[in-house]
Write a protein that holds these residues in place. Structure first.
Motif, PDB file in Angstrom:
ATOM      1  N   ASP A 295      33.607  48.940  45.474  1.00 20.59           N
ATOM      2  CA  ASP A 295      33.275  47.572  45.873  1.00 20.59           C
ATOM      3  C   ASP A 295      33.735  46.568  44.814  1.00 20.59           C
ATOM      4  N   ALA A 296      33.487  46.877  43.550  1.00 18.22           N
ATOM      5  CA  ALA A 296      33.903  45.979  42.462  1.00 18.22           C
ATOM      6  C   ALA A 296      35.421  45.876  42.401  1.00 18.22           C
ATOM      7  N   ARG A 297      36.102  47.002  42.574  1.00 18.00           N
ATOM      8  CA  ARG A 297      37.572  46.980  42.554  1.00 18.00           C
ATOM      9  C   ARG A 297      38.119  46.142  43.700  1.00 18.00           C
ATOM     10  N   GLN A 298      37.479  46.263  44.861  1.00 15.91           N
ATOM     11  CA  GLN A 298      37.946  45.506  46.021  1.00 15.91           C
ATOM     12  C   GLN A 298      37.753  43.999  45.810  1.00 15.91           C
ATOM     13  N   TRP A 299      36.614  43.598  45.295  1.00 16.29           N
ATOM     14  CA  TRP A 299      36.376  42.169  45.060  1.00 16.29           C
ATOM     15  C   TRP A 299      37.276  41.629  43.956  1.00 16.29           C
ATOM     16  N   ALA A 300      37.557  42.449  42.940  1.00 15.63           N
ATOM     17  CA  ALA A 300      38.489  42.023  41.887  1.00 15.63           C
ATOM     18  C   ALA A 300      39.880  41.821  42.485  1.00 15.63           C
ATOM     19  N   MET A 301      40.268  42.706  43.405  1.00 15.04           N
ATOM     20  CA  MET A 301      41.553  42.550  44.087  1.00 15.04           C
ATOM     21  C   MET A 301      41.569  41.244  44.890  1.00 15.04           C
TER      22      MET A 301
ATOM     23  N   ILE B 230      50.341  39.801  43.589  1.00 12.60           N
ATOM     24  CA  ILE B 230      50.278  41.051  44.349  1.00 12.60           C
ATOM     25  C   ILE B 230      50.144  42.245  43.405  1.00 12.60           C
ATOM     26  N   ILE B 231      50.925  42.250  42.330  1.00 14.37           N
ATOM     27  CA  ILE B 231      50.817  43.334  41.339  1.00 14.37           C
ATOM     28  C   ILE B 231      49.412  43.378  40.756  1.00 14.37           C
ATOM     29  N   ALA B 232      48.865  42.223  40.416  1.00 12.87           N
ATOM     30  CA  ALA B 232      47.512  42.162  39.847  1.00 12.87           C
ATOM     31  C   ALA B 232      46.476  42.674  40.836  1.00 12.87           C
ATOM     32  N   GLY B 233      46.629  42.309  42.107  1.00 12.86           N
ATOM     33  CA  GLY B 233      45.701  42.787  43.127  1.00 12.86           C
ATOM     34  C   GLY B 233      45.736  44.302  43.265  1.00 12.86           C
ATOM     35  N   VAL B 234      46.930  44.872  43.236  1.00 13.07           N
ATOM     36  CA  VAL B 234      47.071  46.331  43.335  1.00 13.07           C
ATOM     37  C   VAL B 234      46.448  47.009  42.116  1.00 13.07           C
ATOM     38  N   LYS B 235      46.730  46.488  40.929  1.00  9.18           N
ATOM     39  CA  LYS B 235      46.171  47.072  39.708  1.00  9.18           C
ATOM     40  C   LYS B 235      44.640  46.972  39.696  1.00  9.18           C
ATOM     41  N   ALA B 236      44.106  45.835  40.125  1.00 13.23           N
ATOM     42  CA  ALA B 236      42.655  45.665  40.158  1.00 13.23           C
ATOM     43  C   ALA B 236      42.031  46.649  41.141  1.00 13.23           C
ATOM     44  N   ASN B 237      42.692  46.886  42.256  1.00 14.50           N
ATOM     45  CA  ASN B 237      42.174  47.838  43.233  1.00 14.50           C
ATOM     46  C   ASN B 237      42.222  49.273  42.704  1.00 14.50           C
ATOM     47  N   GLU B 238      43.108  49.528  41.762  1.00 11.25           N
ATOM     48  CA  GLU B 238      43.159  50.841  41.102  1.00 11.25           C
ATOM     49  C   GLU B 238      42.112  50.960  39.994  1.00 11.25           C
ATOM     50  N   GLY B 239      41.436  49.852  39.678  1.00  6.74           N
ATOM     51  CA  GLY B 239      40.422  49.859  38.633  1.00  6.74           C
ATOM     52  C   GLY B 239      40.961  49.539  37.260  1.00  6.74           C
ATOM     53  N   LYS B 240      42.191  49.047  37.186  1.00  6.20           N
ATOM     54  CA  LYS B 240      42.810  48.717  35.906  1.00  6.20           C
ATOM     55  C   LYS B 240      42.755  47.199  35.706  1.00  6.20           C
ATOM     56  N   ALA B 241      42.261  46.787  34.563  1.00  4.49           N
ATOM     57  CA  ALA B 241      42.219  45.354  34.246  1.00  4.49           C
ATOM     58  C   ALA B 241      43.647  44.860  34.018  1.00  4.49           C
ATOM     59  N   TYR B 242      44.076  43.894  34.808  1.00  6.07           N
ATOM     60  CA  TYR B 242      45.439  43.382  34.716  1.00  6.07           C
ATOM     61  C   TYR B 242      45.454  42.102  33.890  1.00  6.07           C
ATOM     62  N   ARG B 243      46.434  41.973  33.036  1.00  2.33           N
ATOM     63  CA  ARG B 243      46.643  40.759  32.250  1.00  2.33           C
ATOM     64  C   ARG B 243      47.999  40.184  32.621  1.00  2.33           C
ATOM     65  N   TYR B 244      47.983  38.952  33.109  1.00  2.00           N
ATOM     66  CA  TYR B 244      49.230  38.293  33.496  1.00  2.00           C
ATOM     67  C   TYR B 244      50.045  37.947  32.253  1.00  2.00           C
ATOM     68  N   PRO B 245      51.364  38.111  32.328  1.00  2.87           N
ATOM     69  CA  PRO B 245      52.204  37.651  31.213  1.00  2.87           C
ATOM     70  C   PRO B 245      52.341  36.128  31.268  1.00  2.87           C
ATOM     71  N   LEU B 246      52.576  35.534  30.132  1.00  2.00           N
ATOM     72  CA  LEU B 246      52.807  34.089  30.026  1.00  2.00           C
ATOM     73  C   LEU B 246      51.682  33.267  30.652  1.00  2.00           C
ATOM     74  N   CYS B 247      50.453  33.686  30.427  1.00  2.00           N
ATOM     75  CA  CYS B 247      49.304  33.023  31.020  1.00  2.00           C
ATOM     76  C   CYS B 247      48.522  32.282  29.939  1.00  2.00           C
ATOM     77  N   TRP B 248      48.197  31.046  30.225  1.00  2.00           N
ATOM     78  CA  TRP B 248      47.394  30.248  29.317  1.00  2.00           C
ATOM     79  C   TRP B 248      45.927  30.503  29.667  1.00  2.00           C
ATOM     80  N   ARG B 249      45.188  31.155  28.811  1.00  7.19           N
ATOM     81  CA  ARG B 249      43.807  31.556  29.109  1.00  7.19           C
ATOM     82  C   ARG B 249      42.811  30.481  28.663  1.00  7.19           C
ATOM     83  N   LEU B 250      42.545  29.586  29.582  1.00  7.30           N
ATOM     84  CA  LEU B 250      41.603  28.492  29.314  1.00  7.30           C
ATOM     85  C   LEU B 250      40.163  28.921  29.504  1.00  7.30           C
TER      86      LEU B 250
END
Length: 121
Positions: free
Chosen positions: A13-19, A99-119
């Motif tokens: 459930d958590a993986r699905q909502w993260a996706m 889409i890549i982030a959604g797939v990774k989140a559904n696999e249970g892996k925390a995804y970090r976007y490249p070139l992202c400004w983390r405010l």
């Protein structure tokens, strides 16, 4: 359990909502500012349920804020024509990475976007 670091995977459930936090940005293809509102709504509704959802919701929001800022800069650069070339590239990059982030989140892996400004921390 994850084979690499032996930490338990988040629940299905958590993986699905993260996706959904990542893929909700695709609403921006239909509604103006949907790329910001979709992840924001999902994250706000489900962030207290599981730390994985909270983490991935923040990551999705930070990336979509970065994309929105880059899109505004591209629109300003349309005055000198280069914005017309960069804006579709940013859109395509945002689509693919979401889409890549959604797939990774559904696999249970925390995804970090490249070139992202983390405010949002």
């Amino acid at each position: 359990m994850d084979e690499q670091n032996l930490t338990p995977l988040p629940s299905q459930d958590a993986r699905q909502w993260a996706m959904f936090c990542h893929l909700a940005a695709l609403i921006g293809l239909v509604f103006p500012f949907g790329n910001l509102l979709g992840p924001l709504i999902v994250w706000q509704l489900k962030r207290e349920v599981d730390p994985f959802i909270d983490d991935q919701g923040k990551e999705a929001m930070n990336f979509q804020i970065t994309v929105a800022i880059a899109a505004v800069v591209c629109m300003l650069l349309m005055v000198v024509v280069v914005g017309f070339l960069l804006l579709p590239l940013i859109g395509l990059l945002a689509l693919v990475l979401s889409i890549i982030a959604g797939v990774k989140a559904n696999e249970g892996k925390a995804y970090r976007y490249p070139l992202c400004w983390r405010l949002i921390k």
